[in-house]
Design a protein around this motif. Structure first.
Motif, PDB file in Angstrom:
ATOM      1  N   ARG A  79       1.015   3.874  -3.125  1.00 57.59           N
ATOM      2  CA  ARG A  79       0.617   5.270  -2.882  1.00 57.59           C
ATOM      3  C   ARG A  79       1.674   6.249  -3.376  1.00 57.59           C
ATOM      4  O   ARG A  79       1.338   7.317  -3.878  1.00 57.59           O
TER       5      ARG A  79
ATOM      6  N   SER B 128       1.031   6.834  -7.014  1.00 53.48           N
ATOM      7  CA  SER B 128      -0.355   7.104  -7.390  1.00 53.48           C
ATOM      8  C   SER B 128      -0.703   8.586  -7.323  1.00 53.48           C
ATOM      9  O   SER B 128      -0.029   9.375  -6.673  1.00 53.48           O
ATOM     10  N   GLY B 129      -1.805   8.912  -8.025  1.00 50.71           N
ATOM     11  CA  GLY B 129      -2.332  10.265  -7.996  1.00 50.71           C
ATOM     12  C   GLY B 129      -1.615  11.251  -8.903  1.00 50.71           C
ATOM     13  O   GLY B 129      -1.731  12.457  -8.727  1.00 50.71           O
TER      14      GLY B 129
ATOM     15  N   GLN C 179      -5.933  -0.150   1.857  1.00 55.38           N
ATOM     16  CA  GLN C 179      -5.050  -0.501   2.969  1.00 55.38           C
ATOM     17  C   GLN C 179      -4.706  -1.983   2.912  1.00 55.38           C
ATOM     18  O   GLN C 179      -5.470  -2.787   2.387  1.00 55.38           O
TER      19      GLN C 179
ATOM     20  N   THR D 194       0.830  -1.198   0.000  1.00 54.19           N
ATOM     21  CA  THR D 194       0.000   0.000   0.000  1.00 54.19           C
ATOM     22  C   THR D 194       0.866   1.251   0.000  1.00 54.19           C
ATOM     23  O   THR D 194       0.638   2.172  -0.784  1.00 54.19           O
ATOM     24  N   SER D 195       1.887   1.289   0.839  1.00 54.32           N
ATOM     25  CA  SER D 195       2.747   2.483   0.906  1.00 54.32           C
ATOM     26  C   SER D 195       3.505   2.697  -0.402  1.00 54.32           C
ATOM     27  O   SER D 195       3.674   3.834  -0.855  1.00 54.32           O
TER      28      SER D 195
ATOM     29  N   TYR E 224      -3.767   3.514  -9.840  1.00 49.32           N
ATOM     30  CA  TYR E 224      -4.563   4.559  -9.182  1.00 49.32           C
ATOM     31  C   TYR E 224      -4.113   5.936  -9.656  1.00 49.32           C
ATOM     32  O   TYR E 224      -3.437   6.677  -8.949  1.00 49.32           O
TER      33      TYR E 224
ATOM     34  N   SER F  98      -5.894   9.430  -7.506  1.00 56.34           N
ATOM     35  CA  SER F  98      -5.541   9.825  -6.145  1.00 56.34           C
ATOM     36  C   SER F  98      -4.884   8.675  -5.382  1.00 56.34           C
ATOM     37  O   SER F  98      -5.354   7.527  -5.459  1.00 56.34           O
ATOM     38  N   ALA F  99      -3.876   9.008  -4.610  1.00 54.84           N
ATOM     39  CA  ALA F  99      -3.238   8.009  -3.754  1.00 54.84           C
ATOM     40  C   ALA F  99      -4.204   7.539  -2.666  1.00 54.84           C
ATOM     41  O   ALA F  99      -4.047   6.434  -2.139  1.00 54.84           O
ATOM     42  N   ASP F 100      -5.207   8.347  -2.365  1.00 57.32           N
ATOM     43  CA  ASP F 100      -6.202   7.962  -1.363  1.00 57.32           C
ATOM     44  C   ASP F 100      -7.058   6.784  -1.819  1.00 57.32           C
ATOM     45  O   ASP F 100      -7.721   6.147  -1.002  1.00 57.32           O
ATOM     46  N   ASP F 101      -7.042   6.496  -3.125  1.00 59.86           N
ATOM     47  CA  ASP F 101      -7.826   5.378  -3.653  1.00 59.86           C
ATOM     48  C   ASP F 101      -7.168   4.022  -3.398  1.00 59.86           C
ATOM     49  O   ASP F 101      -7.812   2.981  -3.548  1.00 59.86           O
TER      50      ASP F 101
END
Length: 149
Positions: free
Chosen positions: A73, A76-77, A135, A69-70, A126, A129-132
């Motif tokens: 991210r 991403s975005g 986790q 995930t890290s 993604y 957004s990295a928020d997508d």
């Protein structure tokens, strides 16, 4: 049968490859843009640890730096970047040559396939957004036969 990690020279071999790739990327006008905001001073060591884990080596990356995930991210975005991805893969192929892997070696093809897959799927999934990024993702594992499911 040796793992891809072992065939690539283990941690030391993957560190040489990460350093060669990073050198190639920073020399490329388009791909280096991805690092225009800077990068961690131990980028090559972290990248080598990530690749090691993905290719059948120890879980150093997950234990010390983070999970999938890290990593996703971080990538991403930024919108779509197909040309940058294509050029990053070309830099990787050149880095494989830099560390002495010629085109006829099966290891080279496996490493190319892994890097191309990771670049065009997990790392570019993604765009908005990295928020997508969900986790709890774990680092995908790659073998001589491709993605292990």
């Amino acid at each position: 049968m040796r793992s891809v990690y072992e065939a690539a020279g283990g941690t030391e071999g993957l560190l040489r490859l990460a350093e060669a790739w990073h050198h190639r990327v920073m020399a490329d006008e388009i791909v280096s843009h991805a690092f225009s905001g800077g990068f961690h001073p131990q980028h090559s060591e972290r990248l080598a640890a990530y690749w090691a884990e993905a290719l059948g080596g120890p879980a150093v990356y997950s234990d010390a730096y983070g999970d999938e995930t890290s990593v996703v991210r971080l990538h991403s975005g930024h919108g779509t970047h197909e040309e940058m991805d294509r050029l990053a893969i070309a830099c990787f192929d050149q880095a494989l040559e830099d560390v002495g892997l010629n085109a006829a070696e099966p290891l080279r093809q496996v490493l190319h396939d892994y890097f191309a897959w990771a670049t065009t799927t997990t790392m570019s999934r993604y765009h908005e957004s990295a928020d997508d990024v969900p986790q709890g993702l774990s680092i995908p594992r790659w073998s001589w036969d491709g993605l292990r499911r």
